[in-house]
Write a protein that holds these residues in place. Structure first.
Motif, PDB file in Angstrom:
ATOM      1  N   HIS A 212     -45.380  -2.287  -6.328  1.00  0.00           N
ATOM      2  CA  HIS A 212     -44.899  -2.015  -4.975  1.00  0.00           C
ATOM      3  C   HIS A 212     -44.543  -0.556  -4.737  1.00  0.00           C
ATOM      4  N   VAL A 213     -44.862   0.298  -5.706  1.00  0.00           N
ATOM      5  CA  VAL A 213     -44.567   1.719  -5.514  1.00  0.00           C
ATOM      6  C   VAL A 213     -45.617   2.306  -4.569  1.00  0.00           C
ATOM      7  N   LEU A 214     -45.165   2.843  -3.421  1.00  0.00           N
ATOM      8  CA  LEU A 214     -46.105   3.431  -2.461  1.00  0.00           C
ATOM      9  C   LEU A 214     -46.555   4.803  -2.918  1.00  0.00           C
ATOM     10  N   LYS A 215     -45.596   5.536  -3.494  1.00  0.00           N
ATOM     11  CA  LYS A 215     -45.875   6.930  -3.824  1.00  0.00           C
ATOM     12  C   LYS A 215     -44.878   7.386  -4.877  1.00  0.00           C
ATOM     13  N   ILE A 216     -45.305   8.265  -5.769  1.00  0.00           N
ATOM     14  CA  ILE A 216     -44.396   8.848  -6.761  1.00  0.00           C
ATOM     15  C   ILE A 216     -44.442  10.361  -6.606  1.00  0.00           C
ATOM     16  N   ASP A 217     -43.294  10.983  -6.491  1.00  0.00           N
ATOM     17  CA  ASP A 217     -43.223  12.448  -6.470  1.00  0.00           C
ATOM     18  C   ASP A 217     -42.465  12.914  -7.699  1.00  0.00           C
ATOM     19  N   ALA A 218     -43.034  13.878  -8.420  1.00  0.00           N
ATOM     20  CA  ALA A 218     -42.288  14.493  -9.518  1.00  0.00           C
ATOM     21  C   ALA A 218     -41.399  15.563  -8.907  1.00  0.00           C
ATOM     22  N   VAL A 219     -40.119  15.516  -9.220  1.00  0.00           N
ATOM     23  CA  VAL A 219     -39.184  16.510  -8.695  1.00  0.00           C
ATOM     24  C   VAL A 219     -38.412  17.102  -9.870  1.00  0.00           C
ATOM     25  N   ARG A 220     -37.600  18.124  -9.599  1.00  0.00           N
ATOM     26  CA  ARG A 220     -36.788  18.701 -10.653  1.00  0.00           C
ATOM     27  C   ARG A 220     -35.874  17.617 -11.228  1.00  0.00           C
ATOM     28  N   ASN A 221     -35.826  17.497 -12.535  1.00  0.00           N
ATOM     29  CA  ASN A 221     -34.972  16.523 -13.225  1.00  0.00           C
ATOM     30  C   ASN A 221     -35.354  15.064 -13.005  1.00  0.00           C
TER      31      ASN A 221
ATOM     32  N   PHE B 225     -37.933  11.842 -10.857  1.00  0.00           N
ATOM     33  CA  PHE B 225     -39.006  11.335 -10.000  1.00  0.00           C
ATOM     34  C   PHE B 225     -38.428  10.648  -8.769  1.00  0.00           C
ATOM     35  N   ASP B 226     -39.202  10.660  -7.684  1.00  0.00           N
ATOM     36  CA  ASP B 226     -38.882   9.871  -6.492  1.00  0.00           C
ATOM     37  C   ASP B 226     -39.938   8.780  -6.357  1.00  0.00           C
ATOM     38  N   PHE B 227     -39.483   7.548  -6.181  1.00  0.00           N
ATOM     39  CA  PHE B 227     -40.402   6.420  -5.993  1.00  0.00           C
ATOM     40  C   PHE B 227     -40.154   5.839  -4.598  1.00  0.00           C
ATOM     41  N   TYR B 228     -41.221   5.645  -3.819  1.00  0.00           N
ATOM     42  CA  TYR B 228     -41.079   5.143  -2.449  1.00  0.00           C
ATOM     43  C   TYR B 228     -41.516   3.683  -2.352  1.00  0.00           C
ATOM     44  N   PHE B 229     -40.760   2.915  -1.539  1.00  0.00           N
ATOM     45  CA  PHE B 229     -41.043   1.480  -1.386  1.00  0.00           C
ATOM     46  C   PHE B 229     -41.002   1.071   0.076  1.00  0.00           C
ATOM     47  N   LEU B 230     -41.697  -0.035   0.365  1.00  0.00           N
ATOM     48  CA  LEU B 230     -41.705  -0.561   1.730  1.00  0.00           C
ATOM     49  C   LEU B 230     -40.372  -1.184   2.100  1.00  0.00           C
ATOM     50  N   SER B 231     -39.669  -1.749   1.107  1.00  0.00           N
ATOM     51  CA  SER B 231     -38.418  -2.418   1.453  1.00  0.00           C
ATOM     52  C   SER B 231     -37.377  -2.199   0.366  1.00  0.00           C
ATOM     53  N   LEU B 232     -36.118  -2.432   0.757  1.00  0.00           N
ATOM     54  CA  LEU B 232     -35.014  -2.254  -0.175  1.00  0.00           C
ATOM     55  C   LEU B 232     -35.128  -3.220  -1.356  1.00  0.00           C
TER      56      LEU B 232
END
Ligand SMILES: [Zn+2]
Ligand SMILES: [Zn+2]
Length: 417
Positions: free
Chosen positions: A194-203, A205-212
């Motif tokens: 269900h991960v829409l997108k993963i961004d590598a950030v400092r320290n 990762f950000d994982f995006y989802f459709l719902s909580l």
């Protein structure tokens, strides 16, 4: 079909069709050679054995894919689109012998919505020292595939929950904790579903989802794999009073305890637990951090170990400091091992004598310490360890934080190599 043969007085009949032709190694005319070589079949074939080559077009922005990252607009039957088609045909890119040389290329009309392209190619090649030139019509398919830009925009419009995984360590320290989680995620397809997108950030990762609920299931998984504190916050993005709905975005912050395996941690006086006021080695990291006294009390292995939960850590965060990370260890040579107990546990305490490997043949400096690796090391072994004589000795700030009963060891052995 035509053959460009050297002008010569002598001609021989082709061994297959009997047409008069210049003599050559195969004794065949150019058209028979071309047929045998299956020029058309070769050009028609798509990548990895597919029956046709494919171009990719983004349904949203209508651009065509040139490379993984680059998409561009190209009109129907345009030179740009022709270039994209030619690039998609493996036989034209292949460097295998005999190489095909493209002499000319042009469009053959196809119905605009057919999702098919037809290109007429004139190619020349050398087969058995005979130059063969042939004109071939190749069919390609067009397929829809969302480009990265549109995918990103789509995600930005639709995500409702974000999981921010972070581990704050100094930049030069190895980031084993995040790497371990990355590997666990790479192996678990179900959890990434269900991960829409993963961004590598400092320290992290950000994982995006459709719902909580997807985000919470994901963070619950992370929590089972690594020691972390999880906090959820929400933000109102927009509100519609007419039908009483609100658009919320949720952020689930997963703070990974900053300790990694083999770190040497200073636990200041006042911290809860039996290793308070001592230096401890991180022996394992799971959903909790496993700590081992860096200078274990003799014959008291159990008293020298502790599990630190993320809750306990974050309650007293300021009382824990990473003194050194595994990139600061150096090799020591074991000179003597004296087991202190008869245990069959994972660890066994021992008095050991070691010398820096770099001191061999330079000086006779030796160090004594108590280690939990008694079972694993023998005289002559090379063991990685922290050299506290050279790095921490005399640091009053460190000594101030330690318990009176704790004697700073000269050396802390970490692992055998
Ligand atoms: Zn022939
Ligand atoms: Zn697009």
């Amino acid at each position: 079909m035509q053959a460009v043969a050297p002008l010569t007085a002598v001609q021989i009949p082709c061994c297959l069709c009997g047409v008069l032709t210049a003599p050559n190694a195969a004794n065949q005319c150019a058209s028979c050679l071309a047929q045998e070589f299956d020029l058309k079949g070769r050009l028609q074939r798509g990548p990895s054995g597919a029956p046709f080559a494919t171009t990719y077009q983004c349904r949203e922005c209508r651009r065509f894919r040139r490379t993984e990252k680059h998409h561009e607009h190209a009109g129907p039957e345009s030179p740009e689109l022709l270039a994209i088609c030619l690039k998609a045909i493996p036989a034209l890119q292949s460097t295998a012998e005999p190489r095909l040389h493209l002499i000319d290329a042009g469009w053959v009309w196809t119905e605009p919505h057919s999702m098919r392209w037809k290109v007429r190619l004139t190619v020349r090649t050398e087969i058995q020292a005979v130059t063969v030139q042939q004109r071939v019509v190749v069919e390609l398919h067009n397929a829809f595939r969302q480009c990265n830009d549109c995918n990103r925009e789509f995600t930005n419009r639709t995500w409702q929950a974000l999981v921010q995984l972070r581990q704050k360590r100094s930049d030069d320290a190895p980031k084993k904790g995040l790497t371990a989680l990355e590997m666990a995620l790479a192996k678990n397809k179900e959890i990434r579903k269900h991960v829409l997108k993963i961004d590598a950030v400092r320290n992290g990762f950000d994982f995006y989802f459709l719902s909580l609920s997807y985000a919470q299931a994901f963070s619950a998984y992370l929590q089972r794999v690594g020691p972390m504190r999880v906090k959820t916050s929400k933000k109102l993005v927009s509100q519609d009073f007419t039908n009483n709905t609100a658009n919320m975005k949720y952020t689930v912050v997963c703070d990974l305890v900053p300790f990694c395996k083999d770190d040497l941690v200073l636990i200041k006086k006042g911290a809860k637990g039996k290793l308070s006021g001592r230096l401890a080695l991180v022996t394992k990291v799971s959903s909790v951090v496993h700590l081992m006294d860096s200078s274990p009390k003799r014959e008291a292995l159990l008293d020298s170990q502790m599990e630190l939960s993320p809750d306990a850590y974050y309650k007293q965060e300021k009382l824990y400091t990473i003194l050194q990370a595994s990139n600061r260890t150096i090799p020591f040579v074991v000179l003597d091992v004296d087991l202190l107990e008869n245990s069959v546990e994972k660890y066994c305490l021992a008095d050991v004598q070691v010398a820096r490997q770099s001191d061999f043949g330079v000086n006779d400096e030796v160090f004594n310490c108590v280690t939990h690796l008694g079972h694993l090391i023998r005289p002559g072994d090379v063991v990685m360890g922290y050299d506290l004589v050279a790095t921490v000795g005399g640091d009053w700030e460190v000594e101030e934080s330690l318990h009176n009963s704790f004697v700073l060891p000269d050396v802390v052995l970490v692992k055998k190599i």
